[in-house]
Design a protein around this motif. Structure first.
Motif: not given
Ligand code: SF4
Length: 102
Positions: A67-69, A83-84, A74-75, A89-91
């Motif tokens: 979440s801080k990346c 994006m990688i 967030a969806t 992925t989870t927050p």
């Protein structure tokens, strides 16, 4: 003495509630992760990339969750898009490509 025993019981109850709350949060996070990221539905290449980058649904470093990346979008409250990986992925997740949001 009675007062001392009561304090012990109160302290024990407080610890039990804290541990219970933490376990409930961990279980909820795991359930959310399972709903967000279905590794079994991914092809071998996607799974391999996640393995190589040490992706985890729960970050081992609380300072660096998905979440801080900068690669996270967030969806929903329990899920996002990386994006990688070009996938979910989870927050609370993490991988070796973590980079702080600018
Ligand atoms: S690059 Fe890694 S840390 Fe960043 S959002 Fe994607 S999986 Fe999470």
């Amino acid at each position: 003495m009675v007062s001392s025993i009561s304090r012990r019981k109160l302290l024990l109850r407080t610890v039990q509630i804290s541990v219970g709350g933490a376990l409930a949060s961990a279980v909820a996070a795991t359930a959310g992760a399972a709903e967000c990221v279905d590794l079994k539905a991914m092809d071998a290449g996607e799974q391999s990339t996640r393995t190589e980058l040490h992706w985890a649904a729960m970050t081992p470093n609380p300072q660096q969750p998905c979440s801080k990346c900068g690669f996270f979008m967030a969806t929903s409250a329990d899920c996002g898009q990386c994006m990688i990986f070009n996938g979910p992925t989870t927050p609370s997740g993490h991988c070796d490509s973590w980079a702080a949001k600018s």
